[in-house]
Design an enzyme around this catalytic site. Sequence first.
Site, PDB file in Angstrom:
ATOM      1  N   LYS A 165     -10.799  -1.216   6.196  1.00 50.89           N
ATOM      2  CA  LYS A 165      -9.608  -0.873   6.967  1.00 50.89           C
ATOM      3  C   LYS A 165     -10.071  -0.304   8.309  1.00 50.89           C
ATOM      4  O   LYS A 165     -10.966   0.543   8.342  1.00 50.89           O
ATOM      5  CB  LYS A 165      -8.784   0.160   6.203  1.00 50.89           C
ATOM      6  CG  LYS A 165      -7.607   0.740   6.987  1.00 50.89           C
ATOM      7  CD  LYS A 165      -6.814   1.694   6.113  1.00 50.89           C
ATOM      8  CE  LYS A 165      -5.651   2.300   6.864  1.00 50.89           C
ATOM      9  NZ  LYS A 165      -4.748   3.066   5.976  1.00 50.89           N
ATOM     10  N   THR A 181      -3.993   6.378   1.624  1.00 52.71           N
ATOM     11  CA  THR A 181      -4.240   7.776   1.976  1.00 52.71           C
ATOM     12  C   THR A 181      -5.036   8.482   0.881  1.00 52.71           C
ATOM     13  O   THR A 181      -4.769   9.631   0.524  1.00 52.71           O
ATOM     14  CB  THR A 181      -2.931   8.541   2.276  1.00 52.71           C
ATOM     15  OG1 THR A 181      -2.023   7.682   2.978  1.00 52.71           O
ATOM     16  CG2 THR A 181      -3.208   9.739   3.185  1.00 52.71           C
ATOM     17  N   GLU A 241       0.873  -1.181   0.000  1.00 50.97           N
ATOM     18  CA  GLU A 241       0.000   0.000   0.000  1.00 50.97           C
ATOM     19  C   GLU A 241       0.902   1.219   0.000  1.00 50.97           C
ATOM     20  O   GLU A 241       1.550   1.529   1.009  1.00 50.97           O
ATOM     21  CB  GLU A 241      -0.915   0.018   1.218  1.00 50.97           C
ATOM     22  CG  GLU A 241      -1.782   1.277   1.305  1.00 50.97           C
ATOM     23  CD  GLU A 241      -2.460   1.470   2.651  1.00 50.97           C
ATOM     24  OE1 GLU A 241      -2.665   2.638   3.031  1.00 50.97           O
ATOM     25  OE2 GLU A 241      -2.762   0.461   3.331  1.00 50.97           O
ATOM     26  N   ARG A 251       1.313  10.448   0.110  1.00 55.04           N
ATOM     27  CA  ARG A 251       1.691  11.508   1.055  1.00 55.04           C
ATOM     28  C   ARG A 251       2.842  12.363   0.550  1.00 55.04           C
ATOM     29  O   ARG A 251       3.285  13.270   1.257  1.00 55.04           O
ATOM     30  CB  ARG A 251       2.068  10.897   2.408  1.00 55.04           C
ATOM     31  CG  ARG A 251       0.921  10.148   3.084  1.00 55.04           C
ATOM     32  CD  ARG A 251       1.343   9.554   4.400  1.00 55.04           C
ATOM     33  NE  ARG A 251       0.294   8.718   4.974  1.00 55.04           N
ATOM     34  CZ  ARG A 251       0.428   7.993   6.077  1.00 55.04           C
ATOM     35  NH1 ARG A 251       1.577   8.024   6.738  1.00 55.04           N
ATOM     36  NH2 ARG A 251      -0.565   7.258   6.528  1.00 55.04           N
TER      37      ARG A 251
END
Length: 208
Positions: free
Chosen positions: A129, A69, A41, A45
């Site tokens: 998640k 994210t 994953e 960012r």
Amino acid sequence: MADASGVLRISPVIPVVTIDDPQDAVPLARALADGGVKIIELTLRTESALTSLKLIANEVPDILVGAGTILTPAQADDAVAAGAQFLVSPGVTPALLTSMLSLDVPVLPGVATVGEVMAVLESGLDSMKFFPAGPAGGPNYLAAIGAPIPHVQFCPTGGISLGTAPDYLKLPNVSCVGGSWLTPASAVAAKDWGRISSLASEAAALGR
């Protein structure tokens, strides 16, 4: 295609990775794969995250690469265009969930409360998640959710280590955990891919 249950069965640990330099992307992904972890994953960012994602998707075909994210519909679109094979969000809003569900990849929306779990269930998804796992209540919280909602499978992420991962993985409603400890910044900076392969091997062994 939005169902992410298959994604959660690939490895007991999904590495949650932030890459600053795209030149590190391919060797890092190969190091994880060499250690037996065939999934990553990659968090969005950094400004170059999509470049790193595209490189992994194109050059490391034996690893499943997803984008993490995801905060906006535009990010979801851009990630899939760059080659993301699944999408992960830290939380979810109705607009973001609708957007991610419109894309032809598995989706793992982030939840932290029972109400959020129920809202995602209404969309037809039962793989989620759980974030931030440690601060949100840890294994005890997930065990409690499993009583009234046993059919949801979780990938808890946030504050998990090699030492605490087994506490989550023993739960019937946890398929895998997410962790950043497989790719420590010091190892990436030193380009110590052997160390990352070793950490991946330890993580892969949690599923045995």
